[in-house]
Design a protein around this motif. Structure first.
Motif, PDB file in Angstrom:
ATOM      1  N   PHE A  44      -3.967 -65.665 -30.388  1.00 46.38           N
ATOM      2  CA  PHE A  44      -2.901 -64.735 -30.176  1.00 46.38           C
ATOM      3  C   PHE A  44      -3.149 -63.467 -30.904  1.00 46.38           C
ATOM      4  CE2 PHE A  44       0.469 -67.917 -28.655  1.00 46.38           C
ATOM      5  CZ  PHE A  44      -0.345 -68.332 -27.340  1.00 46.38           C
ATOM      6  N   GLY A  45      -3.241 -63.450 -32.157  1.00 48.92           N
ATOM      7  CA  GLY A  45      -3.875 -62.202 -33.063  1.00 48.92           C
ATOM      8  C   GLY A  45      -4.903 -61.653 -32.680  1.00 48.92           C
ATOM      9  N   TRP A  46      -5.729 -62.278 -32.225  1.00 51.23           N
ATOM     10  CA  TRP A  46      -7.117 -61.534 -31.530  1.00 51.23           C
ATOM     11  C   TRP A  46      -6.872 -61.140 -30.198  1.00 51.23           C
ATOM     12  CZ3 TRP A  46     -10.503 -66.532 -32.582  1.00 51.23           C
ATOM     13  CH2 TRP A  46     -10.826 -66.692 -33.728  1.00 51.23           C
ATOM     14  N   ILE A  47      -6.109 -61.687 -29.276  1.00 49.05           N
ATOM     15  CA  ILE A  47      -5.847 -61.118 -28.147  1.00 49.05           C
ATOM     16  C   ILE A  47      -4.729 -59.903 -28.204  1.00 49.05           C
ATOM     17  CG2 ILE A  47      -4.242 -61.423 -25.975  1.00 49.05           C
ATOM     18  CD1 ILE A  47      -5.365 -64.434 -26.208  1.00 49.05           C
ATOM     19  N   ILE A  48      -3.944 -59.829 -29.142  1.00 48.74           N
ATOM     20  CA  ILE A  48      -3.242 -58.424 -29.239  1.00 48.74           C
ATOM     21  C   ILE A  48      -3.951 -57.366 -29.683  1.00 48.74           C
ATOM     22  CG2 ILE A  48      -1.209 -57.553 -30.771  1.00 48.74           C
ATOM     23  CD1 ILE A  48      -0.130 -60.324 -30.844  1.00 48.74           C
ATOM     24  N   ARG A  49      -5.262 -57.103 -30.028  1.00 52.43           N
ATOM     25  CA  ARG A  49      -5.973 -56.304 -30.390  1.00 52.43           C
ATOM     26  C   ARG A  49      -6.218 -55.335 -28.961  1.00 52.43           C
ATOM     27  NH1 ARG A  49     -10.331 -58.573 -34.386  1.00 52.43           N
ATOM     28  NH2 ARG A  49      -8.888 -58.837 -36.026  1.00 52.43           N
ATOM     29  N   TRP A  50      -6.257 -56.250 -27.909  1.00 50.14           N
ATOM     30  CA  TRP A  50      -6.610 -55.843 -26.741  1.00 50.14           C
ATOM     31  C   TRP A  50      -5.162 -55.146 -25.975  1.00 50.14           C
ATOM     32  CZ3 TRP A  50     -10.984 -55.482 -23.250  1.00 50.14           C
ATOM     33  CH2 TRP A  50     -12.132 -56.117 -24.077  1.00 50.14           C
ATOM     34  N   ARG A  51      -4.919 -53.881 -25.857  1.00 49.70           N
ATOM     35  CA  ARG A  51      -3.708 -53.193 -25.706  1.00 49.70           C
ATOM     36  C   ARG A  51      -2.883 -53.895 -24.448  1.00 49.70           C
ATOM     37  NH1 ARG A  51      -2.392 -47.064 -24.886  1.00 49.70           N
ATOM     38  NH2 ARG A  51      -0.273 -46.881 -24.778  1.00 49.70           N
ATOM     39  N   ARG A  52      -3.934 -54.174 -23.363  1.00 50.73           N
ATOM     40  CA  ARG A  52      -3.450 -54.493 -22.052  1.00 50.73           C
ATOM     41  C   ARG A  52      -2.810 -56.027 -21.939  1.00 50.73           C
ATOM     42  NH1 ARG A  52      -7.241 -53.709 -16.564  1.00 50.73           N
ATOM     43  NH2 ARG A  52      -5.865 -54.668 -15.267  1.00 50.73           N
ATOM     44  N   LEU A  53      -3.297 -56.768 -23.111  1.00 52.32           N
ATOM     45  CA  LEU A  53      -2.678 -58.001 -23.080  1.00 52.32           C
ATOM     46  C   LEU A  53      -1.579 -58.344 -24.012  1.00 52.32           C
ATOM     47  CD1 LEU A  53      -6.331 -59.931 -23.149  1.00 52.32           C
ATOM     48  CD2 LEU A  53      -4.846 -59.671 -21.307  1.00 52.32           C
ATOM     49  N   VAL A  54      -0.994 -57.071 -24.686  1.00 50.24           N
ATOM     50  CA  VAL A  54      -0.163 -57.347 -25.344  1.00 50.24           C
ATOM     51  C   VAL A  54       1.293 -57.626 -24.614  1.00 50.24           C
ATOM     52  CG1 VAL A  54       1.725 -55.981 -26.918  1.00 50.24           C
ATOM     53  CG2 VAL A  54      -0.675 -55.601 -27.336  1.00 50.24           C
ATOM     54  N   LYS A  55       1.328 -57.084 -23.528  1.00 45.91           N
ATOM     55  CA  LYS A  55       2.482 -57.681 -22.619  1.00 45.91           C
ATOM     56  C   LYS A  55       1.993 -58.144 -21.473  1.00 45.91           C
ATOM     57  CE  LYS A  55       6.456 -54.915 -24.008  1.00 45.91           C
ATOM     58  NZ  LYS A  55       7.598 -54.150 -23.378  1.00 45.91           N
ATOM     59  N   ALA A  66      -8.810 -63.181 -16.125  1.00 50.01           N
ATOM     60  CA  ALA A  66     -10.280 -62.408 -16.249  1.00 50.01           C
ATOM     61  C   ALA A  66      -9.925 -61.433 -17.531  1.00 50.01           C
ATOM     62  CB  ALA A  66     -10.334 -61.700 -14.951  1.00 50.01           C
ATOM     63  N   MET A  67      -8.858 -60.855 -17.585  1.00 53.50           N
ATOM     64  CA  MET A  67      -8.785 -59.961 -18.962  1.00 53.50           C
ATOM     65  C   MET A  67      -8.866 -60.893 -20.154  1.00 53.50           C
ATOM     66  SD  MET A  67      -8.718 -56.908 -18.111  1.00 53.50           S
ATOM     67  CE  MET A  67      -8.297 -56.396 -19.575  1.00 53.50           C
ATOM     68  N   ILE A  68      -8.202 -62.097 -20.026  1.00 52.48           N
ATOM     69  CA  ILE A  68      -8.215 -62.965 -21.436  1.00 52.48           C
ATOM     70  C   ILE A  68      -9.840 -63.341 -21.732  1.00 52.48           C
ATOM     71  CG2 ILE A  68      -7.580 -65.205 -22.195  1.00 52.48           C
ATOM     72  CD1 ILE A  68      -5.009 -64.675 -21.125  1.00 52.48           C
ATOM     73  N   HIS A  69     -10.498 -63.678 -20.494  1.00 54.60           N
ATOM     74  CA  HIS A  69     -11.852 -63.927 -20.665  1.00 54.60           C
ATOM     75  C   HIS A  69     -12.825 -63.032 -21.373  1.00 54.60           C
ATOM     76  CE1 HIS A  69     -11.897 -68.057 -19.045  1.00 54.60           C
ATOM     77  NE2 HIS A  69     -10.994 -67.761 -17.930  1.00 54.60           N
ATOM     78  N   ILE A  70     -12.661 -61.712 -20.734  1.00 51.06           N
ATOM     79  CA  ILE A  70     -13.094 -60.486 -20.980  1.00 51.06           C
ATOM     80  C   ILE A  70     -12.929 -60.268 -22.560  1.00 51.06           C
ATOM     81  CG2 ILE A  70     -13.189 -57.862 -21.019  1.00 51.06           C
ATOM     82  CD1 ILE A  70     -12.724 -58.355 -17.872  1.00 51.06           C
ATOM     83  N   ALA A  71     -11.757 -60.331 -23.086  1.00 46.81           N
ATOM     84  CA  ALA A  71     -11.403 -59.997 -24.553  1.00 46.81           C
ATOM     85  C   ALA A  71     -11.979 -61.160 -25.496  1.00 46.81           C
ATOM     86  CB  ALA A  71      -9.810 -60.288 -24.626  1.00 46.81           C
ATOM     87  N   MET A  72     -11.925 -62.501 -25.137  1.00 48.13           N
ATOM     88  CA  MET A  72     -12.533 -63.426 -25.787  1.00 48.13           C
ATOM     89  C   MET A  72     -14.148 -63.336 -25.758  1.00 48.13           C
ATOM     90  SD  MET A  72     -10.155 -65.256 -27.504  1.00 48.13           S
ATOM     91  CE  MET A  72      -9.375 -63.872 -27.739  1.00 48.13           C
ATOM     92  N   GLY A  73     -14.630 -62.922 -24.540  1.00 42.88           N
ATOM     93  CA  GLY A  73     -15.989 -62.663 -24.419  1.00 42.88           C
ATOM     94  C   GLY A  73     -16.549 -61.475 -25.282  1.00 42.88           C
ATOM     95  N   SER A  74     -15.880 -60.556 -25.321  1.00 51.49           N
ATOM     96  CA  SER A  74     -15.976 -59.405 -26.212  1.00 51.49           C
ATOM     97  C   SER A  74     -16.103 -59.673 -27.551  1.00 51.49           C
ATOM     98  CB  SER A  74     -15.148 -58.534 -25.981  1.00 51.49           C
ATOM     99  OG  SER A  74     -15.275 -57.150 -26.945  1.00 51.49           O
ATOM    100  N   LEU A  75     -15.140 -60.666 -28.149  1.00 51.82           N
ATOM    101  CA  LEU A  75     -14.721 -60.944 -29.532  1.00 51.82           C
ATOM    102  C   LEU A  75     -16.134 -61.915 -29.861  1.00 51.82           C
ATOM    103  CD1 LEU A  75     -12.953 -61.467 -31.798  1.00 51.82           C
ATOM    104  CD2 LEU A  75     -12.341 -63.476 -31.136  1.00 51.82           C
ATOM    105  N   MET A  76     -16.411 -62.856 -29.060  1.00 51.30           N
ATOM    106  CA  MET A  76     -17.522 -63.715 -29.422  1.00 51.30           C
ATOM    107  C   MET A  76     -18.894 -62.931 -29.450  1.00 51.30           C
ATOM    108  SD  MET A  76     -18.855 -67.143 -27.270  1.00 51.30           S
ATOM    109  CE  MET A  76     -19.109 -66.524 -25.768  1.00 51.30           C
ATOM    110  N   LEU A  77     -19.099 -61.853 -28.467  1.00 52.26           N
ATOM    111  CA  LEU A  77     -20.295 -61.239 -28.568  1.00 52.26           C
ATOM    112  C   LEU A  77     -20.328 -60.312 -29.719  1.00 52.26           C
ATOM    113  CD1 LEU A  77     -22.584 -60.175 -26.741  1.00 52.26           C
ATOM    114  CD2 LEU A  77     -21.363 -58.253 -25.996  1.00 52.26           C
TER     115      LEU A  77
END
Length: 83
Positions: A44-55, A66-77
Motif C-alpha cells: 500500500f505504501g508503494w501504491i500511494i506514490r501514484w497520486r491517482r491511486l491514493v483515492k 489496470a492502474m494498479i498493474h501499471i504502478a506495480m509494473g513500473s516499480l518492478m521495472l
C-alpha cells in the motif's frame, strides 16, 4: 460493492490460491505483531506514490485494476533497471 470480494475469491479459486485473512486476536491488548501483515502495508505504501491511486477515483473496477498493474509494473521495472 459486494461483488469485489466475491470476484477476488472466485479468481483465487480459479488460480488455486489460498487467501488467508489475518485478524487480530480477541484477547490481545495493546500492540501485537501480526504475521505477514507488513507485506500488505508495504505494498500500500508503494501504491500511494501514484497520486491517482491514493483515492478510489475510478468508476470502473477494470480501470482501477489496470492502474494498479501499471504502478506495480513500473516499480518492478525501476527496481530491475537500477539494482
Amino acid at each position: 460493492m459486494g461483488g469485489l470480494p466475491l470476484q477476488l475469491m472466485d479468481k483465487a479459486t480459479f488460480l488455486d490460491f489460498t487467501v488467508e485473512i489475518i485478524r487480530r486476536s480477541e484477547t490481545a491488548k495493546g500492540f501485537e505483531i501480526l504475521p505477514r501483515r507488513w507485506v500488505v502495508e508495504r505494498t500500500f505504501g508503494w501504491i500511494i506514490r501514484w497520486r491517482r491511486l491514493v483515492k478510489d477515483y475510478e468508476q470502473r473496477i477494470d480501470v482501477a485494476e489496470a492502474m494498479i498493474h501499471i504502478a506495480m509494473g513500473s516499480l518492478m521495472l525501476r527496481r530491475n533497471a537500477h539494482p
